[in-house]
Design a protein around this motif. Structure first.
Motif, PDB file in Angstrom:
ATOM      1  N   LYS A 256       1.125  -1.364  -0.260  1.00  0.00           N
ATOM      2  CA  LYS A 256      -0.182   0.179   0.291  1.00  0.00           C
ATOM      3  C   LYS A 256       0.897   1.220   0.421  1.00  0.00           C
ATOM      4  O   LYS A 256       0.835   2.470  -1.268  1.00  0.00           O
ATOM      5  CB  LYS A 256      -0.976   0.018   1.149  1.00  0.00           C
ATOM      6  N   PHE A 257       1.941   0.919   0.962  1.00  0.00           N
ATOM      7  CA  PHE A 257       2.655   2.520   0.509  1.00  0.00           C
ATOM      8  C   PHE A 257       3.675   2.721  -0.196  1.00  0.00           C
ATOM      9  O   PHE A 257       3.419   4.017   0.013  1.00  0.00           O
ATOM     10  CB  PHE A 257       3.952   2.044   2.171  1.00  0.00           C
ATOM     11  N   ILE A 258       4.094   1.174  -1.344  1.00  0.00           N
ATOM     12  CA  ILE A 258       4.743   1.577  -2.366  1.00  0.00           C
ATOM     13  C   ILE A 258       3.640   1.893  -3.530  1.00  0.00           C
ATOM     14  O   ILE A 258       3.765   3.317  -4.534  1.00  0.00           O
ATOM     15  CB  ILE A 258       5.532   0.457  -2.726  1.00  0.00           C
ATOM     16  N   LYS A 259       2.636   2.077  -3.153  1.00  0.00           N
ATOM     17  CA  LYS A 259       1.094   2.177  -4.695  1.00  0.00           C
ATOM     18  C   LYS A 259       1.072   4.164  -4.227  1.00  0.00           C
ATOM     19  O   LYS A 259       0.974   4.652  -5.257  1.00  0.00           O
ATOM     20  CB  LYS A 259       0.072   1.292  -4.220  1.00  0.00           C
ATOM     21  N   ASN A 260       1.217   4.400  -2.677  1.00  0.00           N
ATOM     22  CA  ASN A 260       1.157   5.699  -2.827  1.00  0.00           C
ATOM     23  C   ASN A 260       2.030   6.320  -2.766  1.00  0.00           C
ATOM     24  O   ASN A 260       1.867   7.589  -3.737  1.00  0.00           O
ATOM     25  CB  ASN A 260       0.334   5.649  -1.302  1.00  0.00           C
ATOM     26  N   MET A 261       2.974   5.735  -2.785  1.00  0.00           N
ATOM     27  CA  MET A 261       4.085   7.043  -3.331  1.00  0.00           C
ATOM     28  C   MET A 261       4.671   7.258  -4.753  1.00  0.00           C
ATOM     29  O   MET A 261       4.403   8.145  -5.094  1.00  0.00           O
ATOM     30  CB  MET A 261       6.044   5.951  -2.703  1.00  0.00           C
ATOM     31  N   LYS A 262       3.844   5.581  -5.270  1.00  0.00           N
ATOM     32  CA  LYS A 262       4.272   6.097  -6.523  1.00  0.00           C
ATOM     33  C   LYS A 262       3.672   6.688  -7.571  1.00  0.00           C
ATOM     34  O   LYS A 262       3.508   7.573  -8.202  1.00  0.00           O
ATOM     35  CB  LYS A 262       3.908   4.155  -7.350  1.00  0.00           C
ATOM     36  N   ARG A 263       2.515   7.096  -7.091  1.00  0.00           N
ATOM     37  CA  ARG A 263       1.357   7.652  -7.039  1.00  0.00           C
ATOM     38  C   ARG A 263       1.507   9.336  -6.777  1.00  0.00           C
ATOM     39  O   ARG A 263       0.782  10.398  -8.084  1.00  0.00           O
ATOM     40  CB  ARG A 263      -0.149   7.540  -6.560  1.00  0.00           C
ATOM     41  N   ALA A 264       2.528   9.389  -5.816  1.00  0.00           N
ATOM     42  CA  ALA A 264       2.858  10.891  -5.847  1.00  0.00           C
ATOM     43  C   ALA A 264       4.455  10.851  -6.703  1.00  0.00           C
ATOM     44  O   ALA A 264       5.427  12.079  -6.681  1.00  0.00           O
ATOM     45  CB  ALA A 264       3.301  10.653  -4.570  1.00  0.00           C
ATOM     46  N   GLY A 265       4.543   9.842  -7.936  1.00  0.00           N
ATOM     47  CA  GLY A 265       6.008   9.905  -8.853  1.00  0.00           C
ATOM     48  C   GLY A 265       6.973   9.332  -7.375  1.00  0.00           C
ATOM     49  O   GLY A 265       7.876  10.210  -7.980  1.00  0.00           O
TER      50      GLY A 265
ATOM     51  N   ILE B 238       9.501   6.829  -6.785  1.00  0.00           N
ATOM     52  CA  ILE B 238       9.653   4.946  -6.469  1.00  0.00           C
ATOM     53  C   ILE B 238      10.710   4.191  -5.946  1.00  0.00           C
ATOM     54  O   ILE B 238      11.808   4.949  -5.309  1.00  0.00           O
ATOM     55  CB  ILE B 238      10.586   4.410  -7.548  1.00  0.00           C
ATOM     56  N   CYS B 239      10.108   3.122  -4.638  1.00  0.00           N
ATOM     57  CA  CYS B 239      10.098   2.994  -3.613  1.00  0.00           C
ATOM     58  C   CYS B 239      10.449   1.349  -3.787  1.00  0.00           C
ATOM     59  O   CYS B 239       9.829   1.194  -5.185  1.00  0.00           O
ATOM     60  CB  CYS B 239       9.757   3.055  -2.411  1.00  0.00           C
ATOM     61  N   GLY B 240      10.931   0.592  -2.972  1.00  0.00           N
ATOM     62  CA  GLY B 240      11.353  -0.821  -3.517  1.00  0.00           C
ATOM     63  C   GLY B 240      10.865  -1.830  -2.822  1.00  0.00           C
ATOM     64  O   GLY B 240      11.484  -1.378  -1.466  1.00  0.00           O
ATOM     65  N   ILE B 241      10.610  -3.233  -2.533  1.00  0.00           N
ATOM     66  CA  ILE B 241      10.980  -3.872  -1.520  1.00  0.00           C
ATOM     67  C   ILE B 241      12.739  -4.756  -1.576  1.00  0.00           C
ATOM     68  O   ILE B 241      12.836  -6.050  -1.932  1.00  0.00           O
ATOM     69  CB  ILE B 241       9.752  -5.261  -0.952  1.00  0.00           C
ATOM     70  N   HIS B 242      13.553  -4.888  -0.368  1.00  0.00           N
ATOM     71  CA  HIS B 242      13.998  -4.920  -0.499  1.00  0.00           C
ATOM     72  C   HIS B 242      14.325  -6.405   0.321  1.00  0.00           C
ATOM     73  O   HIS B 242      16.090  -6.323   1.055  1.00  0.00           O
ATOM     74  CB  HIS B 242      15.324  -4.674  -0.713  1.00  0.00           C
ATOM     75  N   TYR B 243      13.544  -6.753   1.149  1.00  0.00           N
ATOM     76  CA  TYR B 243      13.480  -7.911   1.550  1.00  0.00           C
ATOM     77  C   TYR B 243      12.269  -8.973   1.995  1.00  0.00           C
ATOM     78  O   TYR B 243      11.308  -8.441   1.897  1.00  0.00           O
ATOM     79  CB  TYR B 243      13.073  -7.450   3.776  1.00  0.00           C
ATOM     80  N   SER B 244      12.840  -9.667   1.186  1.00  0.00           N
ATOM     81  CA  SER B 244      12.025 -10.769   1.406  1.00  0.00           C
ATOM     82  C   SER B 244      12.156 -11.792   2.117  1.00  0.00           C
ATOM     83  O   SER B 244      13.708 -12.801   2.545  1.00  0.00           O
ATOM     84  CB  SER B 244      11.728 -11.478   0.128  1.00  0.00           C
ATOM     85  N   ALA B 245      11.608 -12.763   3.550  1.00  0.00           N
ATOM     86  CA  ALA B 245      11.302 -13.892   3.611  1.00  0.00           C
ATOM     87  C   ALA B 245      12.057 -14.574   3.383  1.00  0.00           C
ATOM     88  O   ALA B 245      11.674 -16.070   3.127  1.00  0.00           O
ATOM     89  CB  ALA B 245      10.456 -14.044   4.693  1.00  0.00           C
TER      90      ALA B 245
ATOM     91  N   ILE C 242      10.374  13.965  -0.548  1.00  0.00           N
ATOM     92  CA  ILE C 242      10.034  12.374  -0.103  1.00  0.00           C
ATOM     93  C   ILE C 242       9.890  12.392   1.060  1.00  0.00           C
ATOM     94  O   ILE C 242       8.577  11.361   1.557  1.00  0.00           O
ATOM     95  CB  ILE C 242      11.404  11.923  -0.567  1.00  0.00           C
ATOM     96  N   ILE C 243      10.669  12.459   1.731  1.00  0.00           N
ATOM     97  CA  ILE C 243      10.356  12.763   3.622  1.00  0.00           C
ATOM     98  C   ILE C 243       8.482  13.188   3.925  1.00  0.00           C
ATOM     99  O   ILE C 243       8.382  12.224   4.749  1.00  0.00           O
ATOM    100  CB  ILE C 243      11.320  14.031   3.994  1.00  0.00           C
ATOM    101  N   ASP C 244       8.423  14.424   2.944  1.00  0.00           N
ATOM    102  CA  ASP C 244       6.698  14.856   3.344  1.00  0.00           C
ATOM    103  C   ASP C 244       5.754  13.713   3.368  1.00  0.00           C
ATOM    104  O   ASP C 244       4.991  13.633   3.885  1.00  0.00           O
ATOM    105  CB  ASP C 244       6.871  15.855   2.434  1.00  0.00           C
ATOM    106  N   LYS C 245       6.200  12.886   1.514  1.00  0.00           N
ATOM    107  CA  LYS C 245       5.055  12.055   1.774  1.00  0.00           C
ATOM    108  C   LYS C 245       5.311  10.251   1.863  1.00  0.00           C
ATOM    109  O   LYS C 245       4.485  10.357   2.898  1.00  0.00           O
ATOM    110  CB  LYS C 245       5.652  11.356   0.582  1.00  0.00           C
ATOM    111  N   VAL C 246       7.097   9.939   2.457  1.00  0.00           N
ATOM    112  CA  VAL C 246       6.574   9.206   3.944  1.00  0.00           C
ATOM    113  C   VAL C 246       6.296   9.200   5.143  1.00  0.00           C
ATOM    114  O   VAL C 246       5.126   8.731   5.491  1.00  0.00           O
ATOM    115  CB  VAL C 246       8.166   9.194   4.116  1.00  0.00           C
ATOM    116  N   LYS C 247       6.228  10.707   5.669  1.00  0.00           N
ATOM    117  CA  LYS C 247       5.491  10.419   6.776  1.00  0.00           C
ATOM    118  C   LYS C 247       3.937  10.439   6.454  1.00  0.00           C
ATOM    119  O   LYS C 247       3.036  10.439   7.092  1.00  0.00           O
ATOM    120  CB  LYS C 247       6.187  12.056   7.382  1.00  0.00           C
ATOM    121  N   GLU C 248       3.768  11.263   5.719  1.00  0.00           N
ATOM    122  CA  GLU C 248       1.638  11.571   4.932  1.00  0.00           C
ATOM    123  C   GLU C 248       1.517  10.066   5.153  1.00  0.00           C
ATOM    124  O   GLU C 248       0.175   9.664   5.834  1.00  0.00           O
ATOM    125  CB  GLU C 248       1.890  12.125   3.662  1.00  0.00           C
ATOM    126  N   TYR C 249       2.386   8.871   4.386  1.00  0.00           N
ATOM    127  CA  TYR C 249       1.956   7.640   3.688  1.00  0.00           C
ATOM    128  C   TYR C 249       2.433   6.416   5.453  1.00  0.00           C
ATOM    129  O   TYR C 249       1.281   5.434   5.148  1.00  0.00           O
ATOM    130  CB  TYR C 249       2.746   7.226   2.815  1.00  0.00           C
TER     131      TYR C 249
END
Length: 119
Positions: free
Chosen positions: A51-60, A62-69, A111-118
């Motif tokens: 959900k976080f990544i989708k919100n960030m992508k909508r804000a322009g 791009i984040c990643g997921i670098h931790y899979s179990a 980026i920081i503002d959007k991280v805090k928002e989401y």
């Protein structure tokens, strides 16, 4: 070889790159309350990384997921089942923020503002 020439040319800018990444990491740490030291990935924990990544992508952004179990991957577990609840939990909560020494002050603040928002 061509690759060696490219690498040698890039060493010319290495100190400037590291300095920029350190500054970015320090800014993220100060603004987001983390104590990360990596200059490769800047990982944070959110409630739902998809959900976080989708919100960030909508804000322009791009984040990643670098931790899979890894204990859930047959390549690593050899078909055995392991109970690693913390690893399983972090798989769905860890996100990597943009790490680029060329990010402008305005880009970083956005980026920081959007991280805090989401979060």
């Amino acid at each position: 070889s061509i690759q060696a020439k490219i690498i040698m040319n890039n060493f010319e800018f290495f100190d400037k790159k590291i300095s920029g990444l350190k500054s970015l990491c320090d800014t993220y740490n100060r603004e987001l309350g983390y104590e990360n030291t990596s200059l490769h990935l800047y990982r944070i924990e959110v409630l739902d990384n998809e959900k976080f990544i989708k919100n960030m992508k909508r804000a322009g952004i791009i984040c990643g997921i670098h931790y899979s179990a890894l204990h859930l991957n047959s390549v690593y577990n050899g078909g055995k089942k392991y109970d690693c609840p913390k690893s399983k939990k972090l798989q769905n909560r860890t996100v990597s923020l943009p790490m680029n020494e060329k990010l402008s002050f305005n880009d970083t603040e956005y980026i920081i503002d959007k991280v805090k928002e989401y979060m």
